[in-house]
Design a protein around this motif. Structure first.
Motif, PDB file in Angstrom:
ATOM      1  N   GLU A 289       0.824  -1.208   0.000  1.00 57.44           N
ATOM      2  CA  GLU A 289       0.000   0.000   0.000  1.00 57.44           C
ATOM      3  C   GLU A 289       0.859   1.259   0.000  1.00 57.44           C
ATOM      4  O   GLU A 289       2.035   1.227   0.376  1.00 57.44           O
ATOM      5  CB  GLU A 289      -0.918   0.016   1.233  1.00 57.44           C
ATOM      6  N   THR A 290       0.255   2.328  -0.417  1.00 56.46           N
ATOM      7  CA  THR A 290       0.850   3.653  -0.273  1.00 56.46           C
ATOM      8  C   THR A 290      -0.258   4.607   0.157  1.00 56.46           C
ATOM      9  O   THR A 290      -1.347   4.609  -0.432  1.00 56.46           O
ATOM     10  CB  THR A 290       1.498   4.145  -1.583  1.00 56.46           C
ATOM     11  N   GLU A 291      -0.011   5.341   1.232  1.00 56.82           N
ATOM     12  CA  GLU A 291      -0.992   6.256   1.814  1.00 56.82           C
ATOM     13  C   GLU A 291      -2.322   5.556   2.086  1.00 56.82           C
ATOM     14  O   GLU A 291      -3.409   6.112   1.837  1.00 56.82           O
ATOM     15  CB  GLU A 291      -1.195   7.474   0.894  1.00 56.82           C
ATOM     16  N   GLY A 292      -2.226   4.322   2.582  1.00 56.92           N
ATOM     17  CA  GLY A 292      -3.413   3.588   3.009  1.00 56.92           C
ATOM     18  C   GLY A 292      -4.210   2.934   1.905  1.00 56.92           C
ATOM     19  O   GLY A 292      -5.264   2.328   2.175  1.00 56.92           O
ATOM     20  N   ALA A 293      -3.752   3.006   0.645  1.00 54.47           N
ATOM     21  CA  ALA A 293      -4.473   2.408  -0.476  1.00 54.47           C
ATOM     22  C   ALA A 293      -3.578   1.402  -1.195  1.00 54.47           C
ATOM     23  O   ALA A 293      -2.369   1.644  -1.343  1.00 54.47           O
ATOM     24  CB  ALA A 293      -4.933   3.481  -1.448  1.00 54.47           C
ATOM     25  N   PRO A 294      -4.134   0.275  -1.629  1.00 52.44           N
ATOM     26  CA  PRO A 294      -3.333  -0.714  -2.359  1.00 52.44           C
ATOM     27  C   PRO A 294      -2.779  -0.137  -3.654  1.00 52.44           C
ATOM     28  O   PRO A 294      -3.458   0.653  -4.331  1.00 52.44           O
ATOM     29  CB  PRO A 294      -4.338  -1.843  -2.659  1.00 52.44           C
ATOM     30  N   ILE A 295      -1.554  -0.512  -3.973  1.00 59.37           N
ATOM     31  CA  ILE A 295      -0.948  -0.093  -5.238  1.00 59.37           C
ATOM     32  C   ILE A 295      -1.438  -1.044  -6.331  1.00 59.37           C
ATOM     33  O   ILE A 295      -1.322  -2.263  -6.210  1.00 59.37           O
ATOM     34  CB  ILE A 295       0.582  -0.139  -5.156  1.00 59.37           C
ATOM     35  N   SER A 296      -1.967  -0.475  -7.401  1.00 58.91           N
ATOM     36  CA  SER A 296      -2.449  -1.304  -8.499  1.00 58.91           C
ATOM     37  C   SER A 296      -2.120  -0.649  -9.828  1.00 58.91           C
ATOM     38  O   SER A 296      -1.906   0.575  -9.913  1.00 58.91           O
ATOM     39  CB  SER A 296      -3.964  -1.509  -8.402  1.00 58.91           C
TER      40      SER A 296
END
Length: 345
Positions: A289-296
């Protein structure tokens, strides 16, 4: 007589759709050529379609069975494939009709009980593919795992999954989806995967070839609903992958956790249940994650589409970033900016 039905021929396509529905088949969303056989009253009594080098949506009116109409349709579609330069042609059908197509020169690759059978017209096509995988592996042995990536494009999320698998196994077989249905073409995706993982020395790289297909082009026309199609695709994927795993001594398959996509979540659940039945452990890895969101990859594509390039260094490795900032990637970036939808799985 047999004729081409053009996509712009709304009446013709409507009549094709009606015949398919009468025979319990839905019109597939992925079709680039359709033909039909007409009777003396100009009624459509048989039809078939192509998508790339696959045949699909094949049907004969039940009142005209055993008249050689399917053979006529198949011969016509194979001539279309020959004109396209496709020597390898693939076909999906139900278990009940598989023997018929085998009698016409197709060979079974894999099946999901009687729900779906995957066939090709080359007797040794899949066995030659397996031999090629063995040659690419060479004499490298040890506890082996596998990952299948589309990498559209390659992100820190993909890298995290690959690094986890590489650290936990002596050998990692990394398959890149070679089917070109993504914004980033195969040669670019494969290059970025290799460049982004070059520091890992226990990886063997492979192309999936035509045997591991994406959900985007999986034929759903004889599935009752979308969830059934997703499960069937996952089960067929497992049937094909199990034969590959046996040849390469793969005992683990790694996938990324998915919380946002129903499609991927259902796919992963099916693999978690079915892969162990073939002696293969399924490891689902929590997404980076980055900043609480999954990297996609979807997040990366959306950032490019909206011109938010400043966030890319947090989402992609330097090798991918360098490509995305280069003039070489300009046509792809333009396509993304003009696309209606870049968030898909």
């Amino acid at each position: 007589m047999i004729s081409t039905i053009h996509p712009s021929d709304n009446e013709g396509m409507s009549r094709v759709r009606a015949l398919l529905e009468k025979e319990g088949i839905r019109m597939d969303v992925n079709i680039d050529y359709t033909c039909a056989v007409f009777d003396e009253s100009h009624q459509i009594i048989a039809t078939g379609s192509c998508y790339a080098n696959t045949l699909r949506c094949l049907a004969v009116d039940d009142e005209h069975q055993r008249q050689g109409l399917m053979h006529k349709v198949l011969t016509h579609l194979m001539s279309v494939q020959e004109e396209r330069g496709n020597s390898s042609v693939f076909l999906y059908t139900k278990g009940s009709t598989a023997p018929f197509f085998c009698s016409l020169g197709f060979y079974e690759i894999a099946r999901v009980s009687d729900t779906i059978v995957f066939l090709e017209n080359q007797q040794h096509g899949f066995s030659d593919y397996l031999k090629n995988l063995q040659e690419e592996t060479g004499d490298r042995h040890g506890m082996s795992a596998a990952i299948i990536l589309n990498a559209n494009p390659f992100t820190y999320g993909h890298l995290y999954l690959v690094e986890q698998a590489a650290a936990e196994n002596e050998l990692l077989h990394l398959f890149v989806v070679s089917e070109d249905v993504s914004f980033f073409p195969y040669d670019v995706r494969e290059r970025l995967v290799r460049e982004g993982t070059a520091h890992l020395k226990n990886i063997v790289y492979h192309a999936t070839g035509p045997y591991m297909i994406s959900q985007a082009t999986f034929p759903s026309y004889f599935q009752k609903d979308e969830d059934s199609s997703i499960r069937s695709h996952a089960q067929l994927d497992i049937a094909v992958f199990s034969r590959i795993a046996q040849v390469l001594s793969i005992t683990r398959r790694y996938v990324g956790e998915e919380r946002a996509s129903h499609v991927t979540s259902l796919y992963n659940d099916t693999m978690m249940h079915n892969l162990p039945l073939s002696g293969i452990e399924c490891r689902i890895i929590r997404r980076k994650e980055t900043e609480g969101a999954p990297i996609s990859a979807s997040t990366v594509r959306h950032a490019i589409q909206t011109g938010n390039m400043d966030i890319l260094p947090a989402l992609v490795p330097p090798t991918t970033l360098s490509y995305l900032q280069s003039e070489e990637s300009a046509p792809i970036r333009r396509n993304l900016m003009e696309a209606a939808n870049v968030i898909h799985y």
